[in-house]
Design a protein around this motif. Structure first.
Motif, PDB file in Angstrom:
ATOM      1  N   GLU A 113     104.862  75.836 -11.919  1.00 23.73           N
ATOM      2  CA  GLU A 113     103.559  75.556 -11.304  1.00 23.73           C
ATOM      3  C   GLU A 113     103.351  74.071 -11.093  1.00 23.73           C
ATOM      4  OE1 GLU A 113     104.083  77.458 -13.933  1.00 23.73           O
ATOM      5  OE2 GLU A 113     103.663  79.453 -13.088  1.00 23.73           O
ATOM      6  N   ARG A 114     103.710  73.256 -12.094  1.00 27.01           N
ATOM      7  CA  ARG A 114     103.491  71.813 -11.984  1.00 27.01           C
ATOM      8  C   ARG A 114     104.399  71.201 -10.931  1.00 27.01           C
ATOM      9  NH1 ARG A 114     101.983  67.878 -10.783  1.00 27.01           N
ATOM     10  NH2 ARG A 114     101.255  66.036 -11.931  1.00 27.01           N
ATOM     11  N   LEU A 115     105.648  71.653 -10.851  1.00 24.62           N
ATOM     12  CA  LEU A 115     106.558  71.128  -9.840  1.00 24.62           C
ATOM     13  C   LEU A 115     106.128  71.546  -8.437  1.00 24.62           C
ATOM     14  CD1 LEU A 115     109.982  71.715 -11.644  1.00 24.62           C
ATOM     15  CD2 LEU A 115     108.819  69.533 -11.292  1.00 24.62           C
ATOM     16  N   SER A 116     105.571  72.753  -8.317  1.00 23.23           N
ATOM     17  CA  SER A 116     105.067  73.207  -7.018  1.00 23.23           C
ATOM     18  C   SER A 116     103.908  72.344  -6.560  1.00 23.23           C
ATOM     19  CB  SER A 116     104.631  74.674  -7.109  1.00 23.23           C
ATOM     20  OG  SER A 116     105.714  75.507  -7.446  1.00 23.23           O
ATOM     21  N   LYS A 117     103.005  72.062  -7.474  1.00 23.00           N
ATOM     22  CA  LYS A 117     101.848  71.234  -7.161  1.00 23.00           C
ATOM     23  C   LYS A 117     102.274  69.830  -6.743  1.00 23.00           C
ATOM     24  CE  LYS A 117      97.587  69.432  -9.250  1.00 23.00           C
ATOM     25  NZ  LYS A 117      96.774  69.380 -10.493  1.00 23.00           N
ATOM     26  N   SER A 118     103.344  69.332  -7.339  1.00 21.59           N
ATOM     27  CA  SER A 118     103.817  67.975  -7.051  1.00 21.59           C
ATOM     28  C   SER A 118     104.328  67.826  -5.630  1.00 21.59           C
ATOM     29  CB  SER A 118     104.918  67.611  -8.047  1.00 21.59           C
ATOM     30  OG  SER A 118     105.397  66.303  -7.833  1.00 21.59           O
ATOM     31  N   MET A 119     104.647  68.930  -4.973  1.00 17.60           N
ATOM     32  CA  MET A 119     105.201  68.862  -3.626  1.00 17.60           C
ATOM     33  C   MET A 119     104.211  68.276  -2.607  1.00 17.60           C
ATOM     34  SD  MET A 119     108.341  69.810  -3.561  1.00 17.60           S
ATOM     35  CE  MET A 119     109.538  70.707  -4.566  1.00 17.60           C
ATOM     36  N   VAL A 120     102.929  68.423  -2.854  1.00 15.02           N
ATOM     37  CA  VAL A 120     101.933  67.868  -1.935  1.00 15.02           C
ATOM     38  C   VAL A 120     102.063  66.344  -1.888  1.00 15.02           C
ATOM     39  CG1 VAL A 120      99.482  67.596  -1.454  1.00 15.02           C
ATOM     40  CG2 VAL A 120     100.351  69.783  -2.268  1.00 15.02           C
ATOM     41  N   GLY A 121     102.141  65.722  -3.058  1.00 13.73           N
ATOM     42  CA  GLY A 121     102.322  64.278  -3.111  1.00 13.73           C
ATOM     43  C   GLY A 121     103.656  63.849  -2.519  1.00 13.73           C
ATOM     44  N   ALA A 122     104.695  64.677  -2.729  1.00 11.65           N
ATOM     45  CA  ALA A 122     106.009  64.360  -2.174  1.00 11.65           C
ATOM     46  C   ALA A 122     105.958  64.369  -0.646  1.00 11.65           C
ATOM     47  CB  ALA A 122     107.040  65.366  -2.686  1.00 11.65           C
ATOM     48  N   PHE A 123     105.230  65.333  -0.078  1.00 16.00           N
ATOM     49  CA  PHE A 123     105.086  65.384   1.379  1.00 16.00           C
ATOM     50  C   PHE A 123     104.330  64.159   1.886  1.00 16.00           C
ATOM     51  CE2 PHE A 123     102.027  66.392   4.779  1.00 16.00           C
ATOM     52  CZ  PHE A 123     102.916  66.410   5.847  1.00 16.00           C
ATOM     53  N   ASN A 124     103.249  63.787   1.211  1.00 13.69           N
ATOM     54  CA  ASN A 124     102.470  62.624   1.640  1.00 13.69           C
ATOM     55  C   ASN A 124     103.329  61.373   1.702  1.00 13.69           C
ATOM     56  OD1 ASN A 124     100.083  64.062   1.935  1.00 13.69           O
ATOM     57  ND2 ASN A 124      99.392  63.637  -0.152  1.00 13.69           N
ATOM     58  N   GLN A 125     104.226  61.222   0.715  1.00 16.14           N
ATOM     59  CA  GLN A 125     105.091  60.041   0.720  1.00 16.14           C
ATOM     60  C   GLN A 125     106.124  60.117   1.840  1.00 16.14           C
ATOM     61  OE1 GLN A 125     104.224  57.378  -1.083  1.00 16.14           O
ATOM     62  NE2 GLN A 125     102.540  58.802  -1.398  1.00 16.14           N
ATOM     63  N   GLY A 126     106.623  61.315   2.115  1.00 17.96           N
ATOM     64  CA  GLY A 126     107.539  61.467   3.231  1.00 17.96           C
ATOM     65  C   GLY A 126     106.862  61.164   4.551  1.00 17.96           C
ATOM     66  N   PHE A 127     105.599  61.588   4.690  1.00 17.40           N
ATOM     67  CA  PHE A 127     104.838  61.314   5.907  1.00 17.40           C
ATOM     68  C   PHE A 127     104.583  59.820   6.051  1.00 17.40           C
ATOM     69  CE2 PHE A 127     101.066  60.880   8.514  1.00 17.40           C
ATOM     70  CZ  PHE A 127     101.262  61.819   9.522  1.00 17.40           C
ATOM     71  N   ASN A 128     104.233  59.158   4.951  1.00 14.59           N
ATOM     72  CA  ASN A 128     104.012  57.705   4.988  1.00 14.59           C
ATOM     73  C   ASN A 128     105.248  56.965   5.481  1.00 14.59           C
ATOM     74  OD1 ASN A 128     101.493  58.162   3.936  1.00 14.59           O
ATOM     75  ND2 ASN A 128     101.963  57.388   1.892  1.00 14.59           N
ATOM     76  N   ALA A 129     106.421  57.420   5.035  1.00 12.17           N
ATOM     77  CA  ALA A 129     107.666  56.771   5.457  1.00 12.17           C
ATOM     78  C   ALA A 129     107.875  56.936   6.958  1.00 12.17           C
ATOM     79  CB  ALA A 129     108.846  57.349   4.677  1.00 12.17           C
ATOM     80  N   LEU A 130     107.515  58.105   7.500  1.00 11.18           N
ATOM     81  CA  LEU A 130     107.622  58.310   8.946  1.00 11.18           C
ATOM     82  C   LEU A 130     106.696  57.347   9.691  1.00 11.18           C
ATOM     83  CD1 LEU A 130     107.675  62.223   9.237  1.00 11.18           C
ATOM     84  CD2 LEU A 130     109.616  60.656   9.346  1.00 11.18           C
ATOM     85  N   VAL A 131     105.479  57.178   9.189  1.00 11.60           N
ATOM     86  CA  VAL A 131     104.522  56.266   9.820  1.00 11.60           C
ATOM     87  C   VAL A 131     105.042  54.833   9.782  1.00 11.60           C
ATOM     88  CG1 VAL A 131     102.208  55.266   9.659  1.00 11.60           C
ATOM     89  CG2 VAL A 131     102.527  57.740   9.343  1.00 11.60           C
ATOM     90  N   ALA A 132     105.533  54.414   8.609  1.00  9.48           N
ATOM     91  CA  ALA A 132     106.039  53.042   8.472  1.00  9.48           C
ATOM     92  C   ALA A 132     107.201  52.779   9.420  1.00  9.48           C
ATOM     93  CB  ALA A 132     106.468  52.790   7.025  1.00  9.48           C
ATOM     94  N   ASN A 133     107.995  53.808   9.673  1.00  2.05           N
ATOM     95  CA  ASN A 133     109.163  53.635  10.533  1.00  2.05           C
ATOM     96  C   ASN A 133     108.835  53.641  12.012  1.00  2.05           C
ATOM     97  OD1 ASN A 133     111.786  53.385   9.032  1.00  2.05           O
ATOM     98  ND2 ASN A 133     110.962  55.171   7.978  1.00  2.05           N
ATOM     99  N   VAL A 134     107.587  53.901  12.385  1.00  7.83           N
ATOM    100  CA  VAL A 134     107.179  53.715  13.782  1.00  7.83           C
ATOM    101  C   VAL A 134     106.271  52.490  13.929  1.00  7.83           C
ATOM    102  CG1 VAL A 134     107.456  56.133  14.389  1.00  7.83           C
ATOM    103  CG2 VAL A 134     105.226  55.330  13.625  1.00  7.83           C
ATOM    104  N   VAL A 135     105.539  52.142  12.865  1.00  5.93           N
ATOM    105  CA  VAL A 135     104.703  50.937  12.917  1.00  5.93           C
ATOM    106  C   VAL A 135     105.550  49.700  13.202  1.00  5.93           C
ATOM    107  CG1 VAL A 135     103.303  49.382  11.484  1.00  5.93           C
ATOM    108  CG2 VAL A 135     102.812  51.823  11.497  1.00  5.93           C
ATOM    109  N   ASP A 136     106.768  49.682  12.669  1.00  2.00           N
ATOM    110  CA  ASP A 136     107.615  48.496  12.896  1.00  2.00           C
ATOM    111  C   ASP A 136     108.196  48.463  14.303  1.00  2.00           C
ATOM    112  OD1 ASP A 136     109.494  50.535  12.661  1.00  2.00           O
ATOM    113  OD2 ASP A 136     110.925  49.308  11.552  1.00  2.00           O
ATOM    114  N   ASP A 137     107.847  49.462  15.142  1.00  5.66           N
ATOM    115  CA  ASP A 137     108.342  49.481  16.522  1.00  5.66           C
ATOM    116  C   ASP A 137     107.295  49.029  17.543  1.00  5.66           C
ATOM    117  OD1 ASP A 137     110.875  50.398  15.808  1.00  5.66           O
ATOM    118  OD2 ASP A 137     110.251  52.493  15.860  1.00  5.66           O
ATOM    119  N   PHE A 138     106.146  48.532  17.079  1.00  6.53           N
ATOM    120  CA  PHE A 138     105.187  47.988  18.043  1.00  6.53           C
ATOM    121  C   PHE A 138     105.852  46.835  18.806  1.00  6.53           C
ATOM    122  CE2 PHE A 138     101.553  49.661  15.312  1.00  6.53           C
ATOM    123  CZ  PHE A 138     101.177  50.619  16.248  1.00  6.53           C
ATOM    124  N   SER A 139     105.639  46.801  20.106  1.00  9.48           N
ATOM    125  CA  SER A 139     106.331  45.814  20.950  1.00  9.48           C
ATOM    126  C   SER A 139     105.738  44.413  20.845  1.00  9.48           C
ATOM    127  CB  SER A 139     106.318  46.280  22.411  1.00  9.48           C
ATOM    128  OG  SER A 139     104.995  46.492  22.870  1.00  9.48           O
TER     129      SER A 139
END
Length: 307
Positions: free
Chosen positions: A114-140
């Motif tokens: 149960e605790r590891l399942s609940k932790s997946m929400v935070g894991a997704f948020n961090q994965g999403f943040n990394a996607l955002v950071a990897n496009v922010v550095d592409d502003f022209s």
């Protein structure tokens, strides 16, 4: 008479250390930039026939201005158009929890399925943040100076770019902690009517970890995922509509020995729990299908400063 010492009892009658009943979380960046509203949600790719969502952009509602024509015939004006693609891909994380490791735990606060399942929400948020950071550095367009600490001038320059491009608000800034620390240090020397507004504690608590407050009508967020390159951190400042994301939601049919858990709310992450009887463990697998892209370069600016 020999004393009964704790040190002599540790082998058979006492523990060298007693485990606390609660497992506390190690320090980590728990920013959820997706929940801030800073990234425009463009919908799902479900049922579209493609894993890529194409965002259509057109120059309407004043992009082309009327001009004086008198009594002459008006010549045709071509419609300006553009598009941006958001490719949806899989983010995933897996834990294998052995039976012995679980049932020797001290209760629900311990490491469990149960605790590891609940932790997946935070894991997704961090994965999403990394996607955002990897496009922010592409502003022209970028402000700041390579190898130089971020300053109040850099922040002002970024907001000026929003003014020059007539970008409507709201505005958001994603900066690395190093950039924010240097910026705040520079801001101490500033004087005048403009102030950094650090919102009331209840507002900061509502927005979650990473929210720094508001300055010049820009909500500022600290993100540890901001890209490091060439000795710099490549943060950014943007208006709503500069960045967008799309997602997908699979239709999962669970079979014998497996189950699926979906978090409450609009999160696209889902957790599958499956049993591996041969190994005597339970597999907890988190999946999410999402993509992030720059929709319009003119609505954002990179902030590139020393790391």
């Amino acid at each position: 008479m020999a004393q009964i010492l704790h040190s002599l009892m540790e082998t058979d009658l006492r523990l060298a250390a007693a485990l606390d009943q609660e497992v506390r979380v190690l320090l980590t960046d728990q920013v959820s930039i997706r929940d801030s509203g800073a990234i425009l949600y463009t919908g799902t790719v479900n049922g579209t026939g493609s894993d890529t969502k194409r965002i259509r952009l057109a120059g309407l509602d004043g992009y082309d201005a009327m001009s004086s024509a008198g009594e002459s015939a008006v010549s045709n004006t071509s419609l300006t158009d553009a598009s941006a693609d958001i490719a949806v891909a899989r983010l995933a994380l897996r834990y294998d929890l052995h039976d012995l490791a679980e049932f020797t735990g001290t209760g629900t606060g311990d490491i469990s399925v149960e605790r590891l399942s609940k932790s997946m929400v935070g894991a997704f948020n961090q994965g999403f943040n990394a996607l955002v950071a990897n496009v922010v550095d592409d502003f022209s367009t970028n402000v700041g100076t390579s190898g130089v600490d971020m300053s109040a001038d850099d922040y002002y320059d970024a907001t000026y770019q929003m003014d020059l491009n007539s970008v409507p608000g709201p505005y958001y800034a994603g900066l690395h902690g190093r950039q924010i620390a240097d910026f705040k240090d520079s801001w101490r020397a500033e004087s005048g009517p403009v102030q950094w507004r650090e919102d009331a504690q209840n507002v900061v608590a509502l927005k979650g970890q990473g929210y720094q407050g508001e300055l010049l009508n820009v909500g500022v967020w600290a993100m540890s995922d901001i890209v490091a390159a060439g000795g710099n951190r490549e943060g950014g400042l943007w208006g709503l509509g500069a960045l967008g994301y799309a997602d997908g939601n699979p239709n999962i049919v669970t079979g014998s020995g497996s189950a699926i858990v979906r978090p409450a709310g609009d999160s696209p992450v889902y957790v599958e729990i499956q049993r591996d009887a041969d190994a005597g463990h339970t597999e907890i697998v988190g999946n999410a299908y999402v993509g992030v892209a720059i929709l319009e370069q003119g609505r954002g600016v990179g902030i590139v400063t020393d790391q």
